[in-house]
Motif scaffolding. Structure first.
Motif, PDB file in Angstrom:
ATOM      1  N   ARG A 101       1.065  -1.574   0.602  1.00  0.00           N
ATOM      2  CA  ARG A 101      -0.059   0.362   0.328  1.00  0.00           C
ATOM      3  C   ARG A 101       0.753   1.032   0.170  1.00  0.00           C
ATOM      4  O   ARG A 101       0.637   2.058   0.067  1.00  0.00           O
ATOM      5  N   ARG A 102       2.054   1.298   0.625  1.00  0.00           N
ATOM      6  CA  ARG A 102       3.127   1.884   0.110  1.00  0.00           C
ATOM      7  C   ARG A 102       3.823   2.342  -1.022  1.00  0.00           C
ATOM      8  O   ARG A 102       4.173   2.475  -1.836  1.00  0.00           O
ATOM      9  N   ILE A 103       3.293   3.748  -1.673  1.00  0.00           N
ATOM     10  CA  ILE A 103       3.326   4.442  -3.001  1.00  0.00           C
ATOM     11  C   ILE A 103       4.442   5.348  -2.664  1.00  0.00           C
ATOM     12  O   ILE A 103       4.343   6.680  -1.963  1.00  0.00           O
ATOM     13  N   TYR A 104       5.254   5.176  -3.470  1.00  0.00           N
ATOM     14  CA  TYR A 104       6.977   5.975  -3.797  1.00  0.00           C
ATOM     15  C   TYR A 104       6.664   6.935  -4.018  1.00  0.00           C
ATOM     16  O   TYR A 104       7.646   7.656  -3.657  1.00  0.00           O
ATOM     17  N   GLY A 105       5.859   6.792  -5.748  1.00  0.00           N
ATOM     18  CA  GLY A 105       5.450   7.867  -5.883  1.00  0.00           C
ATOM     19  C   GLY A 105       5.132   7.866  -7.318  1.00  0.00           C
ATOM     20  O   GLY A 105       4.087   6.831  -7.508  1.00  0.00           O
ATOM     21  N   SER A 106       4.564   8.394  -8.832  1.00  0.00           N
ATOM     22  CA  SER A 106       3.592   8.228  -9.689  1.00  0.00           C
ATOM     23  C   SER A 106       4.548   9.267 -11.074  1.00  0.00           C
ATOM     24  O   SER A 106       5.293   9.894 -10.869  1.00  0.00           O
ATOM     25  N   TYR A 107       4.260   8.632 -11.801  1.00  0.00           N
ATOM     26  CA  TYR A 107       4.224   9.243 -13.738  1.00  0.00           C
ATOM     27  C   TYR A 107       3.324   9.221 -14.273  1.00  0.00           C
ATOM     28  O   TYR A 107       2.147   8.869 -13.805  1.00  0.00           O
ATOM     29  N   LEU A 108       3.175   9.670 -15.595  1.00  0.00           N
ATOM     30  CA  LEU A 108       2.539  10.098 -16.328  1.00  0.00           C
ATOM     31  C   LEU A 108       2.751   8.557 -17.503  1.00  0.00           C
ATOM     32  O   LEU A 108       4.255   9.044 -18.390  1.00  0.00           O
ATOM     33  N   ARG A 109       2.328   7.720 -18.043  1.00  0.00           N
ATOM     34  CA  ARG A 109       2.337   7.350 -19.481  1.00  0.00           C
ATOM     35  C   ARG A 109       1.107   7.761 -20.328  1.00  0.00           C
ATOM     36  O   ARG A 109      -0.155   8.009 -20.447  1.00  0.00           O
ATOM     37  N   PHE A 110       2.011   7.307 -21.934  1.00  0.00           N
ATOM     38  CA  PHE A 110       0.552   8.374 -22.512  1.00  0.00           C
ATOM     39  C   PHE A 110       1.282   7.007 -24.237  1.00  0.00           C
ATOM     40  O   PHE A 110       1.301   7.285 -25.091  1.00  0.00           O
TER      41      PHE A 110
END
Length: 87
Positions: free
Chosen positions: A35-44
């Protein structure tokens, strides 16, 4: 689970923004739930035109920390199978 955040349609383009909403995700390497989120990014991801309009998708993908301390891989990105099913 995926949530459509916004859909915009113009004369030439269909823009779709989405993100996942699962509270926890299984590590693809060891199968341990996190459940521990490290980060995020966008995919296209690319898509074929629909009704003669260009389709532009943006998908917010989160990176999670693997909960299994003995597993070498520390982080992993959530993903969906091509058919849309969960990992």
């Amino acid at each position: 689970m995926c949530r459509w955040c916004r859909v915009e349609v113009t004369d030439t383009v269909v823009r779709v923004e989405a993100r996942t909403t699962a509270r926890r995700v299984a590590c693809p390497g060891c199968g341990c739930w996190s459940r521990r989120i490290y980060g995020s990014y966008l995919r296209f991801p690319r898509d074929l035109p629909a009704a003669g309009k260009l389709v532009v998708m943006s998908l917010r993908v989160r990176r999670f920390v693997c909960a299994e301390e003995t597993y070498q891989r520390r982080t992993f990105a959530e993903y969906r199978r091509p058919g849309g099913g969960p990992v």
